[in-house]
Motif scaffolding. Structure first.
Motif, PDB file in Angstrom:
ATOM      1  N   ALA A  48       3.997  10.752   0.183  1.00 18.05           N
ATOM      2  CA  ALA A  48       5.252  10.349   0.812  1.00 18.05           C
ATOM      3  C   ALA A  48       5.063   9.173   1.761  1.00 18.05           C
ATOM      4  CB  ALA A  48       5.880  11.538   1.536  1.00 18.05           C
ATOM      5  N   GLY A  49       4.199   8.218   1.357  1.00 21.49           N
ATOM      6  CA  GLY A  49       3.962   7.038   2.190  1.00 21.49           C
ATOM      7  C   GLY A  49       3.063   7.285   3.374  1.00 21.49           C
ATOM      8  N   LYS A  50       2.481   8.452   3.464  1.00 19.97           N
ATOM      9  CA  LYS A  50       1.583   8.808   4.557  1.00 19.97           C
ATOM     10  C   LYS A  50       0.157   8.918   4.022  1.00 19.97           C
ATOM     11  CE  LYS A  50       5.137  10.156   7.242  1.00 19.97           C
ATOM     12  NZ  LYS A  50       5.703   9.271   8.166  1.00 19.97           N
ATOM     13  N   VAL A  51      -0.789   8.454   4.810  1.00 19.86           N
ATOM     14  CA  VAL A  51      -2.196   8.630   4.468  1.00 19.86           C
ATOM     15  C   VAL A  51      -2.679   9.844   5.246  1.00 19.86           C
ATOM     16  CG1 VAL A  51      -4.481   7.595   4.546  1.00 19.86           C
ATOM     17  CG2 VAL A  51      -2.490   6.163   4.100  1.00 19.86           C
ATOM     18  N   GLN A  62       2.140   5.926  14.051  1.00 27.32           N
ATOM     19  CA  GLN A  62       2.463   6.262  15.430  1.00 27.32           C
ATOM     20  C   GLN A  62       3.949   6.575  15.545  1.00 27.32           C
ATOM     21  OE1 GLN A  62       1.272   3.002  17.931  1.00 27.32           O
ATOM     22  NE2 GLN A  62      -0.688   3.951  18.354  1.00 27.32           N
ATOM     23  N   ASP A  63       4.287   7.527  16.414  1.00 31.20           N
ATOM     24  CA  ASP A  63       5.677   7.847  16.725  1.00 31.20           C
ATOM     25  C   ASP A  63       6.038   7.144  18.027  1.00 31.20           C
ATOM     26  OD1 ASP A  63       5.903   9.572  14.536  1.00 31.20           O
ATOM     27  OD2 ASP A  63       5.064  11.232  15.696  1.00 31.20           O
ATOM     28  N   ASN A  64       7.086   6.305  17.990  1.00 32.58           N
ATOM     29  CA  ASN A  64       7.554   5.585  19.175  1.00 32.58           C
ATOM     30  C   ASN A  64       6.461   4.742  19.820  1.00 32.58           C
ATOM     31  OD1 ASN A  64      10.070   6.822  18.862  1.00 32.58           O
ATOM     32  ND2 ASN A  64       9.428   8.568  20.091  1.00 32.58           N
ATOM     33  N   GLY A  65       5.394   4.428  19.067  1.00 39.38           N
ATOM     34  CA  GLY A  65       4.334   3.572  19.573  1.00 39.38           C
ATOM     35  C   GLY A  65       3.463   4.198  20.634  1.00 39.38           C
ATOM     36  N   THR A  66       3.604   5.508  20.885  1.00 38.16           N
ATOM     37  CA  THR A  66       2.835   6.114  21.962  1.00 38.16           C
ATOM     38  C   THR A  66       1.925   7.247  21.499  1.00 38.16           C
ATOM     39  OG1 THR A  66       4.667   7.606  22.462  1.00 38.16           O
ATOM     40  CG2 THR A  66       4.558   5.551  23.704  1.00 38.16           C
ATOM     41  N   LEU A 122       0.832  -1.211   0.000  1.00 40.19           N
ATOM     42  CA  LEU A 122       0.000   0.000   0.000  1.00 40.19           C
ATOM     43  C   LEU A 122       0.866   1.261   0.000  1.00 40.19           C
ATOM     44  CD1 LEU A 122      -2.622  -1.118   2.662  1.00 40.19           C
ATOM     45  CD2 LEU A 122      -2.877  -1.141   0.173  1.00 40.19           C
ATOM     46  N   TYR A 123       2.174   1.098  -0.284  1.00 36.53           N
ATOM     47  CA  TYR A 123       3.144   2.201  -0.319  1.00 36.53           C
ATOM     48  C   TYR A 123       3.297   2.881   1.036  1.00 36.53           C
ATOM     49  CZ  TYR A 123       2.435   1.359  -5.240  1.00 36.53           C
ATOM     50  OH  TYR A 123       2.322   0.752  -6.459  1.00 36.53           O
ATOM     51  N   MET A 124       3.214   2.087   2.092  1.00 34.67           N
ATOM     52  CA  MET A 124       3.384   2.592   3.446  1.00 34.67           C
ATOM     53  C   MET A 124       4.649   1.962   4.035  1.00 34.67           C
ATOM     54  SD  MET A 124      -0.586   2.332   4.605  1.00 34.67           S
ATOM     55  CE  MET A 124      -0.481   3.400   6.029  1.00 34.67           C
ATOM     56  N   ASP A 125       5.114   2.495   5.148  1.00 32.61           N
ATOM     57  CA  ASP A 125       6.290   1.972   5.832  1.00 32.61           C
ATOM     58  C   ASP A 125       5.912   0.649   6.501  1.00 32.61           C
ATOM     59  OD1 ASP A 125       8.454   1.403   7.443  1.00 32.61           O
ATOM     60  OD2 ASP A 125       8.530   3.387   8.382  1.00 32.61           O
ATOM     61  N   TYR A 167       0.906   1.526  12.930  1.00 30.77           N
ATOM     62  CA  TYR A 167      -0.162   2.443  12.549  1.00 30.77           C
ATOM     63  C   TYR A 167      -1.409   2.188  13.385  1.00 30.77           C
ATOM     64  CZ  TYR A 167       2.463   3.390   8.254  1.00 30.77           C
ATOM     65  OH  TYR A 167       3.423   3.763   7.355  1.00 30.77           O
ATOM     66  N   VAL A 168      -2.198   3.236  13.570  1.00 33.53           N
ATOM     67  CA  VAL A 168      -3.543   3.092  14.102  1.00 33.53           C
ATOM     68  C   VAL A 168      -4.453   3.004  12.888  1.00 33.53           C
ATOM     69  CG1 VAL A 168      -5.404   4.183  15.395  1.00 33.53           C
ATOM     70  CG2 VAL A 168      -3.055   4.361  16.213  1.00 33.53           C
TER      71      VAL A 168
END
Length: 109
Positions: free
Chosen positions: A102-105, A63-67, A20-23, A28-29
């Motif tokens: 840029a890989g972000k939704v 998510q950044d750092n999972g938090t 899906l062109y994502m990291d 992700y949530v």
């Protein structure tokens, strides 16, 4: 969006986030828009079983750092980054609704 265009119930396979062109290494949530549920996903997303003609729409937020939920500022991205809609069509710029950049939704209201 994951959809079932058949008249029968189907079981969908897990979908790689990289497809899906994502990291694919990020967390992700995944918010299911119509059901109002949220789940944390990493690597793949699984829609499970879809009833006849059912569609599931997800908004994915990295998510950044999972938090905490991350964000992207379109003004700070390089000029050669392109914007796409969910159908994969290149857009002239950010459109109202869901955009992929840029890989972000991203959601523009």
């Amino acid at each position: 969006a994951i959809f079932n265009r058949s008249a029968a119930t189907i079981s969908t396979p897990a979908i790689s986030l990289q497809d899906l062109y994502m990291d694919g290494t990020a967390t992700y949530v995944a918010k299911n828009v119509w059901e109002g549920t949220e789940d944390t996903v990493s690597g793949t997303i699984a829609a499970g079983t879809l009833a006849a003609y059912q569609t599931k729409v997800y908004i994915m937020t990295k998510q950044d750092n999972g938090t905490s939920v991350g964000s992207v500022n379109a003004d700070t991205l390089p000029g050669d980054v392109h914007v796409y809609n969910l159908a994969g069509q290149r857009q002239p710029g950010m459109q109202d609704g869901i955009n992929v950049m840029a890989g972000k939704v991203l959601l523009k209201k």
